[in-house]
Design a protein around this motif. Structure first.
Motif, PDB file in Angstrom:
ATOM      1  N   LYS A 201       0.838  -1.207   0.000  1.00 18.35           N
ATOM      2  CA  LYS A 201       0.000   0.000   0.000  1.00 18.35           C
ATOM      3  C   LYS A 201       0.868   1.250   0.000  1.00 18.35           C
ATOM      4  O   LYS A 201       0.601   2.215  -0.734  1.00 18.35           O
ATOM      5  CB  LYS A 201      -0.912  -0.001   1.236  1.00 18.35           C
ATOM      6  N   ARG A 202       1.931   1.228   0.824  1.00 21.77           N
ATOM      7  CA  ARG A 202       2.822   2.391   0.871  1.00 21.77           C
ATOM      8  C   ARG A 202       3.542   2.587  -0.458  1.00 21.77           C
ATOM      9  O   ARG A 202       3.708   3.725  -0.928  1.00 21.77           O
ATOM     10  CB  ARG A 202       3.831   2.231   2.013  1.00 21.77           C
ATOM     11  N   LEU A 203       3.953   1.501  -1.093  1.00 25.11           N
ATOM     12  CA  LEU A 203       4.612   1.614  -2.396  1.00 25.11           C
ATOM     13  C   LEU A 203       3.660   2.198  -3.426  1.00 25.11           C
ATOM     14  O   LEU A 203       4.039   3.079  -4.212  1.00 25.11           O
ATOM     15  CB  LEU A 203       5.124   0.243  -2.853  1.00 25.11           C
ATOM     16  N   LYS A 204       2.434   1.725  -3.431  1.00 24.68           N
ATOM     17  CA  LYS A 204       1.451   2.266  -4.379  1.00 24.68           C
ATOM     18  C   LYS A 204       1.240   3.767  -4.162  1.00 24.68           C
ATOM     19  O   LYS A 204       1.216   4.551  -5.121  1.00 24.68           O
ATOM     20  CB  LYS A 204       0.123   1.532  -4.242  1.00 24.68           C
ATOM     21  N   GLU A 205       1.121   4.174  -2.913  1.00 25.32           N
ATOM     22  CA  GLU A 205       0.935   5.594  -2.620  1.00 25.32           C
ATOM     23  C   GLU A 205       2.154   6.409  -3.040  1.00 25.32           C
ATOM     24  O   GLU A 205       2.019   7.528  -3.566  1.00 25.32           O
ATOM     25  CB  GLU A 205       0.675   5.773  -1.120  1.00 25.32           C
ATOM     26  N   SER A 206       3.348   5.857  -2.848  1.00 25.79           N
ATOM     27  CA  SER A 206       4.568   6.554  -3.258  1.00 25.79           C
ATOM     28  C   SER A 206       4.622   6.708  -4.776  1.00 25.79           C
ATOM     29  O   SER A 206       4.960   7.781  -5.299  1.00 25.79           O
ATOM     30  CB  SER A 206       5.803   5.786  -2.767  1.00 25.79           C
ATOM     31  N   LEU A 207       4.286   5.651  -5.490  1.00 24.26           N
ATOM     32  CA  LEU A 207       4.284   5.730  -6.955  1.00 24.26           C
ATOM     33  C   LEU A 207       3.243   6.735  -7.443  1.00 24.26           C
ATOM     34  O   LEU A 207       3.505   7.515  -8.374  1.00 24.26           O
ATOM     35  CB  LEU A 207       4.000   4.348  -7.547  1.00 24.26           C
ATOM     36  N   ASP A 208       2.084   6.735  -6.823  1.00 19.88           N
ATOM     37  CA  ASP A 208       1.050   7.709  -7.202  1.00 19.88           C
ATOM     38  C   ASP A 208       1.576   9.132  -7.033  1.00 19.88           C
ATOM     39  O   ASP A 208       1.322  10.007  -7.877  1.00 19.88           O
ATOM     40  CB  ASP A 208      -0.200   7.513  -6.344  1.00 19.88           C
TER      41      ASP A 208
END
Length: 418
Positions: A201-208
């Motif tokens: 989830k944190r990786l997805k938010e960072s990529l976003d």
């Protein structure tokens, strides 16, 4: 027998199958391979406070003459390019910035720190590709970056990736060819995690957050790269293939497949046609894993041939962006570039010289006997004579003659380096 005579005899054999060798040459000339700069300096880079390699990356060997300055590295790449047919691209990492001795943190990097690379590429009619460097840094010491539980560390790496995309956009605009910017991170855990979802989830938010900056796709193309495991992340990698495949498809990004980042029995060649059904383009990092992701120099092996075939027979030469990713410090580094890149090109020529339409027809008809017989026959067709002639026509050394150039350069240049 001369190269010309051998070529004419070989050409006649291929023509019996309706294969136009000259047309194959014309197609191959248009294919740029993105050659990775980091083979030349063992992934060291040129940061003022240079760090030891980390993030599951290791380079073994101590062959003399590695590049220790940007000028040396560019000079070595120039030498390798003289031995490789065609016009190509150079793939950079953020650690190859030139800051004139000033310490510049990675989240503060700007296009000006790569202007020497841009000017050199422009002079030599080369394209450039780019990678933010999320390893070999104190803020990646525990193996976590964009998925780190500490928001300050995550924000640092987000800013670095944002800065990298702006640098790449500038490169693409200056050179008139879009830069492929590839995000790879080492994030993962050595032992079985108790929570796989939260880091993702944190990786997805960072990529976003990274991709929220509007960047002109005429000058920059974004890619994300997965990995199965690494040193220090044997049990779990946050950015798995499934994670990035889903993210790329949902967010209109390129999914980059590294041939060393999968199970040993899992073939990247088998993934290409499946992914092209859902993506207009995809990217490759071609390496050679030996038992694990060990980044050996690319050889003309069965999987490399199959990768070439999958690209060619699916009319995807303009859809698959081919890059290389290997590093070997146990042999001459210029020879490593030359061997690997020539083999990548040779695999595409091999595929262009196959009777692909006839083989497809056999399969559709259920004629598996003739299909197998022809596939086996073409394994010993005289592609070597065709390749030699192509190299001669492209004004690069034929056969192993390029080794003489490498030895001469080693005596003149490499042996004089500290």
């Amino acid at each position: 027998m001369s190269i010309e005579q051998s070529y004419q005899l070989a050409k006649a054999q291929y023509e019996k199958w309706g294969i136009d060798v000259e047309a194959a040459f014309d197609k191959l000339k248009q294919v740029p391979i993105s050659i990775h700069c980091w083979q030349g300096d063992d992934v060291s880079g040129f940061e003022v406070d240079q760090q030891e390699l980390s993030g599951g990356i290791d380079v073994t060997g101590d062959y003399p003459g590695k590049a220790t300055t940007p000028d040396e590295l560019r000079k070595d790449i120039d030498q390798a390019l003289k031995l490789i047919p065609g016009k190509h691209r150079i793939n950079l990492h953020a650690i190859y910035a030139e800051t004139d001795g000033e310490k510049v943190e990675r989240d503060k990097l700007e296009p000006k720190h790569f202007q020497n690379w841009i000017d050199w590429a422009k002079k030599n009619e080369l394209g450039l590709d780019f990678n933010p460097t999320l390893f070999s840094h104190p803020k990646a010491a525990d193996g976590l970056t964009l998925s780190h539980p500490n928001p300050e560390i995550r924000d640092f790496w987000i800013r670095h990736c944002q800065a990298s995309r702006k640098i790449a956009e500038h490169m693409g605009r200056e050179l008139g060819s879009p830069t492929l910017t590839n995000v790879w991170i080492p994030d993962g855990y050595k032992d079985t995690p108790s929570d796989r979802l939260t880091p993702r989830k944190r990786l997805k938010e960072s990529l976003d957050a990274i991709f929220s900056d509007e960047i002109d796709e005429h000058y920059n193309l974004d890619a994300v790269e997965s990995k199965l495991f690494g040193i220090g992340s044997e049990a779990y990698v946050v950015g798995s293939h499934e994670f990035y495949l889903g993210y790329a498809l949902k967010n209109n990004k390129l999914c980059l497949l590294d041939t060393g980042h999968y199970h040993p029995t899992e073939m990247v060649s088998n993934k290409i046609s499946a992914m092209l059904l859902y993506s207009d383009k995809l990217a490759l990092h071609v390496s050679r894993p030996v038992r694990w992701d060990s980044d050996h120099v690319v050889t003309f092996d069965d999987e490399l041939k199959e990768i070439g075939l999958e690209i060619v027979r699916n009319n995807a030469l303009d859809k698959v962006m081919i890059g290389l990713d290997f590093f070997d410090a146990s042999i001459n580094r210029i020879a490593a570039w030359t061997i690997g890149t020539r083999n990548m090109l040779k695999s595409l020529l091999y595929a262009l010289l196959m009777p692909n339409e006839q083989l497809k027809k056999y399969q559709e008809e259920g004629n598996f006997t003739d299909r197998l017989a022809v596939l086996e026959e073409f394994k010993t067709y005289p592609i070597g004579a065709i390749w030699d002639y192509y190299c001669e026509q492209m004004n690069v050394p034929v056969g192993t003659d390029w080794l003489n150039d490498v030895r001469a350069y080693e005596e003149k240049e490499l042996k004089n380096r500290k």
